[in-house]
Design an enzyme around this catalytic site. Structure first.
Site, PDB file in Angstrom:
ATOM      1  CB  SER A 123      -0.939  -0.166   1.236  1.00  0.00           C
ATOM      2  OG  SER A 123      -1.498   1.390   1.267  1.00  0.00           O
TER       3      SER A 123
ATOM      4  CD  GLU B 258      -2.676   5.381   4.128  1.00  0.00           C
ATOM      5  OE1 GLU B 258      -2.206   5.486   5.403  1.00  0.00           O
ATOM      6  OE2 GLU B 258      -2.523   6.354   3.223  1.00  0.00           O
TER       7      GLU B 258
ATOM      8  CE1 TYR C 139      -4.307  -1.589   5.380  1.00  0.00           C
ATOM      9  CE2 TYR C 139      -3.265   0.462   4.736  1.00  0.00           C
ATOM     10  CZ  TYR C 139      -3.775  -0.825   4.434  1.00  0.00           C
ATOM     11  OH  TYR C 139      -3.961  -1.142   3.239  1.00  0.00           O
TER      12      TYR C 139
HETATM   13  P1  GDR Z   1      -6.715   5.859   3.033  1.00  0.00           P
HETATM   14  O1  GDR Z   1      -8.332   6.031   2.325  1.00  0.00           O
HETATM   15  O2  GDR Z   1      -6.701   5.877   4.305  1.00  0.00           O
HETATM   16  O3  GDR Z   1      -6.136   6.570   2.039  1.00  0.00           O
HETATM   17  O4  GDR Z   1      -6.539   4.209   2.704  1.00  0.00           O
HETATM   18  P2  GDR Z   1      -9.894   6.778   3.064  1.00  0.00           P
HETATM   19  O5  GDR Z   1     -10.694   6.751   1.762  1.00  0.00           O
HETATM   20  O6  GDR Z   1     -10.189   6.085   4.380  1.00  0.00           O
HETATM   21  O7  GDR Z   1      -9.042   7.879   3.523  1.00  0.00           O
HETATM   22  C1  GDR Z   1      -8.548   8.830   2.409  1.00  0.00           C
HETATM   23  C2  GDR Z   1      -8.274  10.237   3.065  1.00  0.00           C
HETATM   24  O8  GDR Z   1      -9.574  10.957   3.182  1.00  0.00           O
HETATM   25  C3  GDR Z   1      -9.525  11.640   4.621  1.00  0.00           C
HETATM   26  N1  GDR Z   1     -10.769  11.476   4.935  1.00  0.00           N
HETATM   27  C4  GDR Z   1     -11.802  10.725   5.227  1.00  0.00           C
HETATM   28  N2  GDR Z   1     -11.614   9.520   5.214  1.00  0.00           N
HETATM   29  C5  GDR Z   1     -12.512   8.811   5.601  1.00  0.00           C
HETATM   30  N3  GDR Z   1     -12.394   7.374   5.497  1.00  0.00           N
HETATM   31  N4  GDR Z   1     -13.773   9.075   5.978  1.00  0.00           N
HETATM   32  C6  GDR Z   1     -13.922  10.742   6.437  1.00  0.00           C
HETATM   33  O9  GDR Z   1     -14.879  11.007   6.726  1.00  0.00           O
HETATM   34  C7  GDR Z   1     -12.834  11.334   5.729  1.00  0.00           C
HETATM   35  N5  GDR Z   1     -12.681  12.711   5.884  1.00  0.00           N
HETATM   36  C8  GDR Z   1     -11.293  12.860   5.252  1.00  0.00           C
HETATM   37  C9  GDR Z   1      -8.460  10.607   5.269  1.00  0.00           C
HETATM   38  O10 GDR Z   1      -8.231  11.272   6.640  1.00  0.00           O
HETATM   39  C10 GDR Z   1      -7.552  10.185   4.497  1.00  0.00           C
HETATM   40  O11 GDR Z   1      -6.627  11.466   4.326  1.00  0.00           O
HETATM   41  C11 GDR Z   1      -7.133   3.690   1.445  1.00  0.00           C
HETATM   42  C12 GDR Z   1      -7.394   2.153   1.968  1.00  0.00           C
HETATM   43  O12 GDR Z   1      -8.134   1.438   0.933  1.00  0.00           O
HETATM   44  C13 GDR Z   1      -6.302   1.461   2.291  1.00  0.00           C
HETATM   45  O13 GDR Z   1      -6.436  -0.054   2.489  1.00  0.00           O
HETATM   46  C14 GDR Z   1      -5.298   1.460   1.035  1.00  0.00           C
HETATM   47  O14 GDR Z   1      -3.852   0.782   1.606  1.00  0.00           O
HETATM   48  C15 GDR Z   1      -4.736   2.861   0.710  1.00  0.00           C
HETATM   49  O15 GDR Z   1      -6.041   3.492   0.489  1.00  0.00           O
HETATM   50  C16 GDR Z   1      -3.911   2.920  -0.448  1.00  0.00           C
END
Ligand code: GDR
Length: 313
Positions: free
Chosen positions: A110, A112, A134
């Site tokens: 990932s 990440e 993670y």
């Molecule tokens: P990520 O995906 O952490 O990058 O991991 P996510 O969509 O959860 O978050 C992306 C960014 O958005 C910000 N964010 C929020 N995120 C979520 N989930 N919900 C919210 O309300 C929100 N508001 C802002 C987060 O803080 C973050 O910065 C995904 C997953 O699929 C992993 O398993 C994978 O390895 C990586 O992508 C590549």
């Protein structure tokens, strides 16, 4: 992934855990040709039994606790499943694959792992600096895959995948939370979308394109690691603007709020992948761009939310 492999003519087995896994019905409806096999990434003997039963040519380990936010609350479980689960799967592949290493292995690493990025854009050579349990577990999974390749001559590869999305994305992830929220607002089922950190930026691609890259990685003569990314970074603001536009809503800013409930103890601010190696060696490039991806997800959510309420996610 299963859908793509079935289209290529593979017999595909999907591993499911637990005795009453609620996702089984959905999986069987979406991919009726997929056969299911029992197994649990926390239980080596179950993995050996699954691999023995199936006798696969290729194993794609996409299994993990994959929600970064949850990993802060269940860090040990994440380390066990997302990290040690890779080691167990490699062991099963090594043991069942025999002396001639019959089974090829793909590990879903990932972006990440880059976390607090050391350079931009990120390549296969960029040092890791994970920002979550993670991310730390994925770093272990990545290096143990490299180690099994180097130690046992396994055909083991690791794809460092940046965010990849589709209409099947879980509602807890930001893209789907936004596209589903927009659809529900459009249909009068919801008033606002409440997010966490609105300043984050990601290199978002279409999951179907990424799965094609995973498959290509296992068709090469030699096992190698690849960054899989679009090379384009977009902000959450751009995601929101495109999603609301796709539903024909102009004045969207009052419909979005931020709540510290959804912020993380440590954040990955911005990611941009450099997939030049995948382009050169695999001949891979993404087909679906970001605006098209967002439109596809909004259209799907509009259809789901306007349909039978019992089918809503
Ligand atoms: P990520 O995906 O952490 O990058 O991991 P996510 O969509 O959860 O978050 C992306 C960014 O958005 C910000 N964010 C929020 N995120 C979520 N989930 N919900 C919210 O309300 C929100 N508001 C802002 C987060 O803080 C973050 O910065 C995904 C997953 O699929 C992993 O398993 C994978 O390895 C990586 O992508 C590549």
């Amino acid at each position: 992934m299963a859908q793509i492999l079935i289209e290529k003519g593979y017999d595909v087995f999907g591993m499911v855990r637990g005795q009453a896994n609620p996702k089984i019905r959905m999986i069987q409806e979406e991919t009726p040709k997929l056969e299911l096999v029992e197994g649990d990434l926390q239980d080596l003997s179950s993995l050996i039994a699954a691999v023995e039963q199936v006798q696969p040519d290729e194993v794609y380990n996409l299994g993990a606790i994959s929600f970064v936010a949850l990993s802060f609350r269940q860090a040990e479980l994440t380390a066990d499943i997302t990290g040690l689960g890779v080691l167990r799967m490699l062991e099963a592949v090594r043991i069942v694959g025999g002396a001639e290493n019959r089974i090829r292995f793909y590990q879903a690493s990932s972006s990440e792992m880059f976390g607090k990025v050391r350079e931009t854009p990120q390549t296969e050579m960029t040092p890791f600096h994970p920002r979550s349990p993670y991310g730390a577990a994925k770093v272990f999974g990545h290096y143990i895959t490299v180690n099994y390749r180097e130690s046992y001559d396994l055909f083991a590869t690791s794809g460092i995948c940046f965010n990849h999305e589709s209409p099947r994305r879980g509602l807890e992830f930001v893209t789907r939370k936004v596209t589903n929220g927009v659809a529900r607002i459009k249909l009068g089922l919801q008033e606002k979308i409440t997010l966490g950190n609105l300043d984050a930026a990601r290199d978002w691609g279409f999951a179907g394109d990424f799965c094609e890259a995973m498959w290509l990685m296992l068709q090469q003569d030699t096992p190698e690691d690849f960054v899989i990314a679009t090379g384009e970074t977009h902000t959450i603001g751009e995601l929101l603007a495109l999603a609301f536009a796709a539903a024909g809503i102009d004045d969207w800013k009052p419909l979005v709020e931020s709540d510290p409930r959804f912020t993380r103890p440590a954040e990955v601010d911005i990611l941009t992948g450099d997939a030049s190696k995948a382009r050169a060696k695999l001949g891979w490039k993404p087909k679906v761009d970001f605006p098209e991806l967002v439109r596809m997800m909004v259209a799907s959510d509009l259809e789901i939310e306007a349909g039978d309420p019992s089918r809503r996610p």
